[in-house]
Design an enzyme around this catalytic site. Structure first.
Site, mmCIF file in Angstrom:
data_model
loop_
_atom_site.group_PDB
_atom_site.id
_atom_site.type_symbol
_atom_site.label_atom_id
_atom_site.label_comp_id
_atom_site.label_asym_id
_atom_site.label_seq_id
_atom_site.Cartn_x
_atom_site.Cartn_y
_atom_site.Cartn_z
ATOM 1 N N LYS A 30 0.868 -1.179 0.000
ATOM 2 C CA LYS A 30 0.000 0.000 0.000
ATOM 3 C C LYS A 30 0.900 1.222 0.000
ATOM 4 C CE LYS A 30 -3.606 2.419 2.529
ATOM 5 N NZ LYS A 30 -4.401 2.485 3.755
ATOM 6 N N HIS A 49 -4.954 3.685 14.306
ATOM 7 C CA HIS A 49 -5.371 2.311 14.048
ATOM 8 C C HIS A 49 -4.253 1.337 14.401
ATOM 9 C CE1 HIS A 49 -3.006 3.342 10.500
ATOM 10 N NE2 HIS A 49 -2.835 2.030 10.308
ATOM 11 N N ASP A 51 -2.708 -2.408 12.773
ATOM 12 C CA ASP A 51 -2.747 -3.106 11.491
ATOM 13 C C ASP A 51 -3.361 -4.489 11.654
ATOM 14 O OD1 ASP A 51 -1.553 -0.941 10.269
ATOM 15 O OD2 ASP A 51 0.467 -1.775 10.355
ATOM 16 N N HIS A 105 -1.039 3.408 15.889
ATOM 17 C CA HIS A 105 -0.275 4.449 15.195
ATOM 18 C C HIS A 105 -1.185 5.240 14.267
ATOM 19 C CE1 HIS A 105 -0.185 0.834 12.687
ATOM 20 N NE2 HIS A 105 -0.063 1.632 11.640
#
Length: 178
Positions: A30, A49, A51, A105
């Site tokens: 990404k 969020h 991961d 993060h």
């Protein structure tokens, strides 16, 4: 990387990799593009969020903006030339029964420079059943997470986020009408 984490948990070196799908692990790239922002205090590049992946490998163009939540506050990660950043993801947290934490993060925009990051997510196959490994669970350390397929975990996390957004919009509309 997974081997080192496995050994740290006291399990066979290839244990995590096998549970996560072995040679069927999927890598997804990404690319995040954060344009210059004249008022960075009013914008957020990527909201806070963790991961969903097992691991995330991150490179960036040396423009600060990655922040980690540590000890109750947001800390900006240092830009070190040539460094590869590695995030522990949700799947490793689940496998380790919380001994390793998926790092919260976010990404910020910069007032003067474009910021770009390249993230490679290491994901198990969608049908891989992920739960705390039996070696890290006992009477004193009961399972903290239910076993789910990676797809179920992904759907739950995304649905939970979508549901929270819908509830916030409904509350906003209700407040505007009263």
């Amino acid at each position: 990387m997974l081997g080192t984490l496995s050994l740290d948990l006291g399990v066979e070196e290839d244990r995590m990799e096998r549970v996560l799908g072995g040679e069927n692990l999927e890598m997804q790239l990404k690319i995040n593009y954060y344009p210059r922002c004249p008022q960075p205090e009013l914008a957020l590049g990527v909201e806070a969020h963790t991961d969903i992946s097992a691991l995330t490998f991150l490179l960036h163009n040396m423009v600060p903006g990655l922040q980690l939540y540590k000890d109750g506050k947001w800390v900006t990660a240092k830009c070190i030339p040539g460094a590869l950043l590695v995030h522990i993801g949700d799947q490793v947290e689940i496998l380790s029964n919380g001994q390793f934490k998926s790092g919260l993060h976010r990404g910020l925009v910069n007032k003067e420079k474009v910021r770009i990051s390249w993230a490679v997510f290491c994901d198990p196959p969608k049908d891989a059943l992920i739960g705390p490994m039996k070696e890290v669970v006992d009477e004193k350390n009961p399972p903290l997470f239910p076993a789910k397929t990676f797809q179920q975990h992904t759907d739950h996390k995304l649905f939970k986020k979508a549901q929270a957004q819908a509830e916030a919009q409904a509350t906003k509309k209700l407040n505007q009408s009263t």
